[in-house]
Design a protein around this motif. Sequence first.
Motif, PDB file in Angstrom:
ATOM      1  N   CYS A   2      42.128 -77.574  32.241  1.00  0.00           N
ATOM      2  CA  CYS A   2      42.314 -76.852  30.981  1.00  0.00           C
ATOM      3  C   CYS A   2      42.424 -77.879  29.857  1.00  0.00           C
ATOM      4  O   CYS A   2      43.268 -78.780  29.908  1.00  0.00           O
ATOM      5  CB  CYS A   2      43.567 -75.995  31.024  1.00  0.00           C
ATOM      6  SG  CYS A   2      43.568 -74.708  32.286  1.00  0.00           S
ATOM      7  N   THR A  57      46.041 -72.325  29.585  1.00  0.00           N
ATOM      8  CA  THR A  57      44.593 -72.313  29.367  1.00  0.00           C
ATOM      9  C   THR A  57      44.207 -72.833  27.983  1.00  0.00           C
ATOM     10  O   THR A  57      43.041 -73.139  27.743  1.00  0.00           O
ATOM     11  CB  THR A  57      44.009 -70.897  29.536  1.00  0.00           C
ATOM     12  OG1 THR A  57      44.650 -70.005  28.611  1.00  0.00           O
ATOM     13  CG2 THR A  57      44.203 -70.401  30.957  1.00  0.00           C
ATOM     14  N   THR A  65      41.250 -69.854  25.542  1.00  0.00           N
ATOM     15  CA  THR A  65      41.007 -70.606  26.776  1.00  0.00           C
ATOM     16  C   THR A  65      40.084 -71.782  26.524  1.00  0.00           C
ATOM     17  O   THR A  65      39.182 -71.717  25.689  1.00  0.00           O
ATOM     18  CB  THR A  65      40.355 -69.716  27.866  1.00  0.00           C
ATOM     19  OG1 THR A  65      39.064 -69.286  27.404  1.00  0.00           O
ATOM     20  CG2 THR A  65      41.208 -68.505  28.190  1.00  0.00           C
TER      21      THR A  65
END
Length: 247
Positions: free
Chosen positions: A74, A55, A5
């Motif tokens: 993101c 992500t 992420t």
Amino acid sequence: MGAKTGLLGYADGEIVDALRHASEPSAEETTTMVRCLHPGWHVEPADDSSLGDGTYPPDGITYGASHPGVDIICDRRLMIDYPSQLPDHLIRASAGRKLILHAMHSVVDWLAFAVWEDGHLIRSLSLSPDNGIMENIGQPFPFEAPYWAGHRPVPPDPHWDDQEPYALPFHPLDLGEEALRALFGFVLEGRPEPGDIDPDDVRLYGYRLTNPAGPDLAARKAELETTIKAMGNPRRFRMLSDRDDND
């Protein structure tokens, strides 16, 4: 585990509540948000994604979604070892709001997350087994308690002999998924719980960003190709046998 992420969220209240009740994001407001967070950068549309797949965007790509009360970004560039050093302009953009950073990389078992309230850092954690605890600022959140208390240890691998204990009292990716659920309302791996958001239902708009102050991806690729050509053809070596040595 294979979750990664680079996730940033701005919210008027709780991000989880805002995302749970979010509908289709506004394309116009998302584009405006992305431009405001990257002043001076060249922004052009790219393929869209979802929170379940986006992500960890491809290099040079940013995903975003702007909903009433919450904005999501993101980007791999958000994956920094010391969350307290997040660029100032990203923090200033959170004036009067909550700002949450979540960054995780499964290859090196690294986790970092941080929370700001109205621009003030209240919690930051960054750790990995190779580098230990790189940053630990503020009071741990309740969801962290069983991990620090030693209730979530990493079990030894039964297939390894003389294995040393894991370098941390818990696995960063385990805490990372728990942090993702507590702070954003969803998980990427593991079993979803009742009430979790389905990240595949959260649409993200895609953008290709180019920093005019630095080389873009095309220039970096061209530079790499030039370097490879300058190296010439690869040389091949073979092992000689004793017979070859005596010939």
